[in-house]
Design a protein around this motif. Structure first.
Motif, short mmCIF file in Angstrom:
data_model
loop_
_atom_site.label_atom_id
_atom_site.label_comp_id
_atom_site.label_asym_id
_atom_site.label_seq_id
_atom_site.Cartn_x
_atom_site.Cartn_y
_atom_site.Cartn_z
N CYS A 115 66.59 86.58 36.80
CA CYS A 115 66.58 87.61 37.84
C CYS A 115 65.17 88.14 38.05
O CYS A 115 64.71 88.30 39.19
N LEU A 116 64.47 88.41 36.96
CA LEU A 116 63.11 88.94 37.06
C LEU A 116 62.17 87.92 37.70
O LEU A 116 61.31 88.27 38.51
N GLN A 117 62.33 86.66 37.35
CA GLN A 117 61.47 85.62 37.90
C GLN A 117 61.63 85.48 39.42
O GLN A 117 60.66 85.24 40.13
N ASP A 118 62.87 85.65 39.90
CA ASP A 118 63.16 85.41 41.32
C ASP A 118 63.00 86.64 42.19
O ASP A 118 63.17 86.56 43.41
N GLY A 127 66.31 98.85 46.22
CA GLY A 127 67.18 97.80 45.70
C GLY A 127 66.45 96.89 44.74
O GLY A 127 66.98 96.50 43.70
N ARG A 128 65.21 96.55 45.08
CA ARG A 128 64.41 95.70 44.21
C ARG A 128 64.10 96.40 42.89
O ARG A 128 64.16 95.78 41.82
N ARG A 129 63.77 97.68 42.96
CA ARG A 129 63.45 98.43 41.74
C ARG A 129 64.67 98.54 40.83
O ARG A 129 64.56 98.42 39.61
N GLY A 134 66.96 97.22 35.85
CA GLY A 134 68.22 96.85 35.21
C GLY A 134 68.11 95.53 34.47
O GLY A 134 68.59 95.38 33.34
N ALA A 135 67.45 94.53 35.09
CA ALA A 135 67.30 93.23 34.44
C ALA A 135 66.41 93.32 33.21
O ALA A 135 66.66 92.64 32.20
N MET A 136 65.39 94.16 33.25
CA MET A 136 64.52 94.31 32.08
C MET A 136 65.27 94.97 30.92
O MET A 136 65.16 94.54 29.77
#
Length: 559
Positions: A115-118, A127-129, A134-136
């Motif tokens: 998720c972080l890579q993409d 939304g991006r933040r 969340g992914a981190m």
């Protein structure tokens, strides 16, 4: 988004099919037979493995990963339960199961790293933040769980995991995202957490000396830290006047924190942080005081369930891990040799007593008598940590209270030795299964008939099978004796039982001590002590030196 130090699976075409639509994935996950945890876990792992190697938009992948969290937790907990109480060294089947259980959170972490890579490709603004933070946090959570699954069975930490954990925190810290509250998700009612809190939990778990913990306590400490880790603080200022309660975190290393140098002198570097646990230590002392004042462990909201008598011991272990660090006083010398080893108070009593049946010198009924093994049989796990070998004599049935117990000894390799301990290794299967805190008896090849006593301080499972064990020497010789409490105890059992008399250690200014199986020691209790060839003695328990899950060692006085 590229975060240096993260390992992400390469994308490719797979013959396996996986649902990439949230509705379809939800329906498929709901249909899994979670009651058959092994089958469900294989299905989930295969789906995660395939999903993590496919191209997918970041927000869609994040939504899918959130759906997997509940089922992964269910099957992981169930499979981990099959390892609870496992004997070490692990059998090949148990070792494969342990490695598989650890791989599930690793695949979950891979999914969130994807998720972080993409992220740069899609999403803007809030939304991006939300997805990024969340992914981190989720990646940190599952990398931390992979460490926990390793510690629960004394496996080495997966290579690169600590480096990824530090890299994630460092990236979040640069953008001040480490202090932003992130929803826990999956119906968790505890509210949000932050990347820094998650990072602190992992650091403190790694500092809890996990390879020295009795099995199961790493999970208890992890649950305790879920809502107590915020009592620790990370500092960029490395000017520390008193290093007690401070650790050094190297964000560029593939390792947990290390004790802060005693002189407090560290050259500031961008990748170095100081971890301050002083306030957390104060909390632990306060909790122990409240337990001593009569409050129940449940009332203290420790985050885990345990016996009332076990809670203070676990809290004290945390204090020892996070407080003053005791460094080894002597250099260990490399050695190449072997010794014979047995485990458990009763086993050590048996072999140090020339393998004579226990009869309490003719006083009272024999308590769990023992005899020399005659023919091998199937192993069965013993409560006191030893391994027994099958059958009893034909004249004694299994339900006879005089049923004889047969003990095993095994050859272990000596890798290094020091004045107070040694490193042992077992490369394959062993009939003598050990746990952290077990009492050990060992006989050196050069000293036949002479048995010494030690305690298993730490275990580490070896890749591919086998075990390393750190042993602390308790006494260079032992004398098998029998003891019987003269005042009725809670259980009303006043039979003679096996015990070990350890001689005084003048260098440590330690008087003679008695070692008994756990539960026999009561402060101030009088015991009758029988030693072969000597008149009975009346002794009184004075001070407890050590209590593990398997034995108690205490100072006594003749009266």
């Amino acid at each position: 988004m590229v975060i240096p130090g993260l390992t992400i699976p390469a994308k490719g075409v797979s013959a396996w099919f996986v649902e990439t639509d949230a509705a379809g994935a939800r329906k498929w996950l709901a249909s899994l037979p979670l009651a058959d945890s092994a089958a469900a876990a294989r299905e989930i792992y295969q789906a995660l493995y395939t999903l993590n190697r496919q191209d997918l938009e970041a927000h869609k992948r994040f939504e899918l990963m959130e759906l997997y969290r509940g089922p992964v937790a269910a099957v992981s907990d169930s499979l981990t339960g099959q390892l609870t109480g496992a004997a070490f060294p692990l059998t090949p089947d148990k070792l494969r199961l342990a490695e598989f259980v650890r791989q599930l959170p690793m695949e979950m972490a891979h999914g969130y790293k994807c998720c972080l890579q993409d992220l740069p490709r899609v999403l803007l603004g809030r939304g991006r933040r939300r997805v990024r933070l969340g992914a981190m946090e989720r990646t940190l959570r599952y990398l931390g769980e992979a460490l926990l699954r390793s510690y629960q069975v004394y496996l080495p930490a997966p290579a690169g995991v600590w480096k990824e954990i530090h890299a994630l925190y460092r990236h979040a810290e640069r953008g001040s995202g480490h202090l932003v509250s992130v929803g826990r998700g999956d119906g968790d009612a505890r509210g949000g957490t932050t990347i820094q809190e998650r990072y602190l939990q992992i650091l403190l778990l790694g500092l809890s000396n996990p390879y020295q913990l009795p099995q199961g306590e790493a999970a208890q400490i992890s649950r305790f830290l879920e809502h107590r880790a915020a009592g620790a603080r990370l500092l960029q200022d490395l000017k520390i006047s008193n290093p007690v309660g401070y650790f050094l975190v190297n964000l560029a290393a593939d390792s947990p924190p290390v004790p802060f140098p005693r002189d407090g002198r560290i050259q500031p570097q961008p990748h170095l942080r100081a971890l301050n646990v002083v306030e957390l230590l104060q909390v632990l002392h306060s909790l122990i005081h409240r337990l001593q004042q009569g409050e129940s462990a449940r009332a203290l909201d420790l985050g885990f369930e345990c016996l009332e008598s076990a809670a203070p011991d676990l809290l004290r272990r945390m204090i020892r891990s996070w407080g003053v660090t005791v460094r080894r006083a002597h250099t260990r010398l490399k050695r190449s040799g072997y010794l014979m080893l047995c485990a458990g108070v009763n086993a050590v009593h048996f072999f140090s007593g020339a393998q004579k049946p226990f009869s309490a010198a003719g006083h009272g009924e024999p308590d769990r008598p023992m005899a020399v093994p005659e023919t091998p049989g199937p192993d069965r796990h013993r409560d006191d940590g030893g391994a027994t070998t099958g059958s009893s004599p034909a004249s004694v049935t299994d339900d006879d209270p005089r049923r004889q117990e047969l003990y095993r000894i095994d050859r272990w390799q000596v890798r290094d030795v020091g004045p107070s301990g040694m490193l042992l290794a077992q490369s394959g299967a062993s009939g003598t299964h050990v746990r952290v805190g077990d009492l050990l008896g060992f006989q050196r090849m050069t000293e036949p008939g002479r048995w010494s006593a030690g305690v298993a301080r730490w275990l580490k499972s070896l890749t591919g099978g086998g075990l390393e064990m750190g042993v602390e020497l308790l006494a260079s010789s032992v004398r098998p004796v029998a003891v019987k409490p003269l005042a009725p105890r809670a259980a009303g059992d006043t039979r003679f039982v096996q015990a070990l008399l350890l001689p005084a250690v003048e260098a440590a200014q330690r008087p003679p001590t008695l070692v008994v199986t756990r539960g026999l020691y009561q402060p101030g209790t009088d015991y009758q002590l029988l030693e072969d060839g000597l008149p009975p003695r009346r002794v009184r328990a004075q001070r407890l030196l050590e209590r593990t899950h398997a034995f108690e060692q205490f100072v006594f006085a003749d009266i």
